[in-house]
Design an enzyme around this catalytic site. Structure first.
Site, mmCIF file in Angstrom:
data_model
loop_
_atom_site.group_PDB
_atom_site.id
_atom_site.type_symbol
_atom_site.label_atom_id
_atom_site.label_comp_id
_atom_site.label_asym_id
_atom_site.label_seq_id
_atom_site.Cartn_x
_atom_site.Cartn_y
_atom_site.Cartn_z
ATOM 1 N N SER A 193 0.851 -1.199 0.000
ATOM 2 C CA SER A 193 0.000 0.000 0.000
ATOM 3 C C SER A 193 0.879 1.238 0.000
ATOM 4 O O SER A 193 1.995 1.219 0.545
ATOM 5 C CB SER A 193 -0.878 0.004 1.251
ATOM 6 O OG SER A 193 -1.487 1.278 1.422
ATOM 7 N N TYR A 206 -2.266 -1.072 10.279
ATOM 8 C CA TYR A 206 -2.290 -1.484 8.865
ATOM 9 C C TYR A 206 -1.026 -1.006 8.157
ATOM 10 O O TYR A 206 -0.362 -1.762 7.439
ATOM 11 C CB TYR A 206 -3.545 -0.881 8.230
ATOM 12 C CG TYR A 206 -3.683 -1.016 6.737
ATOM 13 C CD1 TYR A 206 -4.232 -2.158 6.161
ATOM 14 C CD2 TYR A 206 -3.306 0.036 5.888
ATOM 15 C CE1 TYR A 206 -4.392 -2.254 4.779
ATOM 16 C CE2 TYR A 206 -3.465 -0.058 4.517
ATOM 17 C CZ TYR A 206 -4.012 -1.202 3.960
ATOM 18 O OH TYR A 206 -4.168 -1.292 2.599
HETATM 19 N N1 LIG Z 1 -8.762 -0.197 -1.589
HETATM 20 C C1 LIG Z 1 -7.701 0.574 -1.388
HETATM 21 O O1 LIG Z 1 -7.794 1.806 -1.354
HETATM 22 C C2 LIG Z 1 -6.351 -0.072 -1.206
HETATM 23 C C3 LIG Z 1 -5.218 0.750 -1.177
HETATM 24 C C4 LIG Z 1 -3.964 0.184 -0.998
HETATM 25 C C5 LIG Z 1 -3.858 -1.184 -0.841
HETATM 26 N N2 LIG Z 1 -4.979 -1.965 -0.867
HETATM 27 C C6 LIG Z 1 -4.816 -3.405 -0.654
HETATM 28 O O2 LIG Z 1 -5.492 -4.134 -1.646
HETATM 29 C C7 LIG Z 1 -5.747 -5.441 -1.141
HETATM 30 C C8 LIG Z 1 -7.136 -5.868 -1.549
HETATM 31 O O3 LIG Z 1 -8.086 -5.049 -0.924
HETATM 32 P P1 LIG Z 1 -9.319 -4.398 -1.681
HETATM 33 O O4 LIG Z 1 -9.183 -2.945 -1.506
HETATM 34 O O5 LIG Z 1 -9.438 -4.968 -3.024
HETATM 35 O O6 LIG Z 1 -10.541 -4.785 -0.736
HETATM 36 P P2 LIG Z 1 -11.535 -6.026 -0.662
HETATM 37 O O7 LIG Z 1 -12.427 -5.781 0.495
HETATM 38 O O8 LIG Z 1 -12.155 -6.262 -1.978
HETATM 39 O O9 LIG Z 1 -10.560 -7.247 -0.358
HETATM 40 C C9 LIG Z 1 -10.014 -7.529 0.907
HETATM 41 C C10 LIG Z 1 -10.170 -9.018 1.114
HETATM 42 O O10 LIG Z 1 -9.424 -9.442 2.258
HETATM 43 C C11 LIG Z 1 -9.986 -10.666 2.665
HETATM 44 N N3 LIG Z 1 -9.754 -10.894 4.086
HETATM 45 C C12 LIG Z 1 -9.875 -10.012 5.105
HETATM 46 N N4 LIG Z 1 -9.604 -10.641 6.262
HETATM 47 C C13 LIG Z 1 -9.292 -11.924 5.971
HETATM 48 C C14 LIG Z 1 -8.929 -13.066 6.742
HETATM 49 N N5 LIG Z 1 -8.809 -13.010 8.074
HETATM 50 N N6 LIG Z 1 -8.699 -14.230 6.101
HETATM 51 C C15 LIG Z 1 -8.822 -14.309 4.766
HETATM 52 N N7 LIG Z 1 -9.149 -13.273 3.970
HETATM 53 C C16 LIG Z 1 -9.386 -12.089 4.582
HETATM 54 C C17 LIG Z 1 -11.458 -10.605 2.349
HETATM 55 O O11 LIG Z 1 -11.810 -11.807 1.706
HETATM 56 C C18 LIG Z 1 -11.597 -9.438 1.408
HETATM 57 O O12 LIG Z 1 -12.213 -9.832 0.228
HETATM 58 C C19 LIG Z 1 -5.468 -5.367 0.350
HETATM 59 O O13 LIG Z 1 -4.198 -5.928 0.641
HETATM 60 C C20 LIG Z 1 -5.422 -3.891 0.634
HETATM 61 O O14 LIG Z 1 -4.620 -3.574 1.745
HETATM 62 C C21 LIG Z 1 -6.222 -1.440 -1.051
#
Ligand SMILES: NC(=O)c1ccc[n+]([C@@H]2O[C@H](COP(=O)([O-])OP(=O)(O)OC[C@H]3O[C@@H](n4cnc5c(N)ncnc54)[C@H](O)[C@@H]3O)[C@@H](O)[C@H]2O)c1
Length: 299
Positions: A193, A206
């Protein structure tokens, strides 16, 4: 109020909304994020154009039910790969949608509802992926938990442990177990991130786990560089996914943007993951793609 601009146009902002964690996508996130579509360069969108970059590859994707994971599963299928996705039990409906999308583009999609905080569940995910697909050529460590807390005084010890148990320990377990089956030409991609680089104060736990992921990517890349297994990461800025609606407060969603004047859509991160998974990035290992809409960070 939803913006009347296209989600790929500067000035687009999602309407403020809140959900209970872990957040649901299908029929819940308003508007639905771009999964199969990418910018057309004129403010609009077009279907992602595949080129057979992952033909015959088998990919394990964590958190593949929604957001970046769902779009990556879909683009991987468009590029010729089969995928095995993990999700949490309460995200069954979103996981079914990923399966539908992957199959629409000719891929096979296996799903597993599992909480990855425990090592034995990570072992189960790897073993089931191997038994269903016969190989793991690509591991995309993508899942995460976050919850905004303004000050360290209010950040509970329980949340601190939960965030580390969710975001970093499984990246180690899954990499360790998957690497038992991986060979030269295979690739690991981690989802870090922008927050690891800018030190976001209201996501302290986080942010710390994402910093650990940066170091995991680099150290593991150094272990495997000469063996032909590449380890890279994406470091997204704001991306419109259920995680945002489920964990960020009203003010944070109102400011949820980038120097490009809009947040990213999941497909705009997934294209970077496709690049890192394919031989197009053959000379990259231990590296980071800062897909963050123009924030310059020291890496
Ligand atoms: N959305 C943003 O702004 C953003 C920014 C930077 C990084 N990210 C990163 O992108 C990645 C995907 O996130 P996203 O934004 O697509 O959101 P999302 O909600 O679509 O995906 C997150 C997923 O994490 C999984 N998860 C959470 N806790 C869990 C557990 N205990 N065991 C198994 N699975 C678990 C869930 O299945 C969920 O679908 C993450 O690593 C997040 O940190 C997102």
């Amino acid at each position: 109020m939803s913006s009347d601009k296209s989600m790929f146009e500067s000035g687009w902002m999602p309407p403020v909304q809140q959900q209970a964690p872990p957040g649901q996508q299908k029929g819940k996130l308003d508007p639905q994020p771009a999964i199969e579509h990418v910018p057309d360069g004129k403010g609009g969108s077009k279907l992602y154009q595949a080129a057979g970059k992952l033909k015959g590859k088998k990919a394990l994707i964590t958190g593949g039910d929604s957001g970046i994971g769902q779009s990556t599963a879909t683009l991987f299928a468009m590029e010729g790969a089969d995928v095995f996705i993990t999700h949490l039990p309460e995200e069954e409906k979103d996981a079914e949608e990923t399966k539908r999308l992957v199959e629409k583009y000719g891929g096979k999609c296996y799903t597993l509802a599992v909480d990855l905080r425990e090592a034995k569940n990570c072992r189960k995910a790897v073993e089931e992926a191997m038994s269903k697909m016969g190989a793991i050529n690509i591991l995309f460590n993508n899942h995460a938990y976050q919850m905004m807390v303004e000050e360290i005084h209010d950040l509970s010890e329980e949340q601190w442990i939960k965030t580390f148990d969710t975001n970093i320990h499984p990246f180690f377990y899954l990499s360790k177990y998957a690497l038992e089956h991986m060979h030269a030409g295979d690739a690991i991609i981690n989802d870090a991130s922008i927050n690891a680089y800018i030190g976001r104060p209201d996501l302290l736990d986080y942010t710390c786990t994402k910093g650990a992921i940066v170091s995991l990517t680099r150290g593991l890349a150094n272990q495997f560089a000469a063996k032909g297994i590449r380890v890279n990461q994406v470091a997204p800025g704001p991306v419109w996914t259920p995680l945002v609606a489920a964990t960020m407060n009203e003010d944070a969603i109102k400011q949820f943007s980038t120097p490009m004047g809009r947040p990213a859509q999941p497909s705009e991160i997934a294209t970077c993951v496709v690049f890192l998974a394919s031989t197009d990035s053959s000379m990259l290992t231990g590296q980071t793609i800062h897909c963050n809409g123009g924030s310059f960070v020291t890496s």
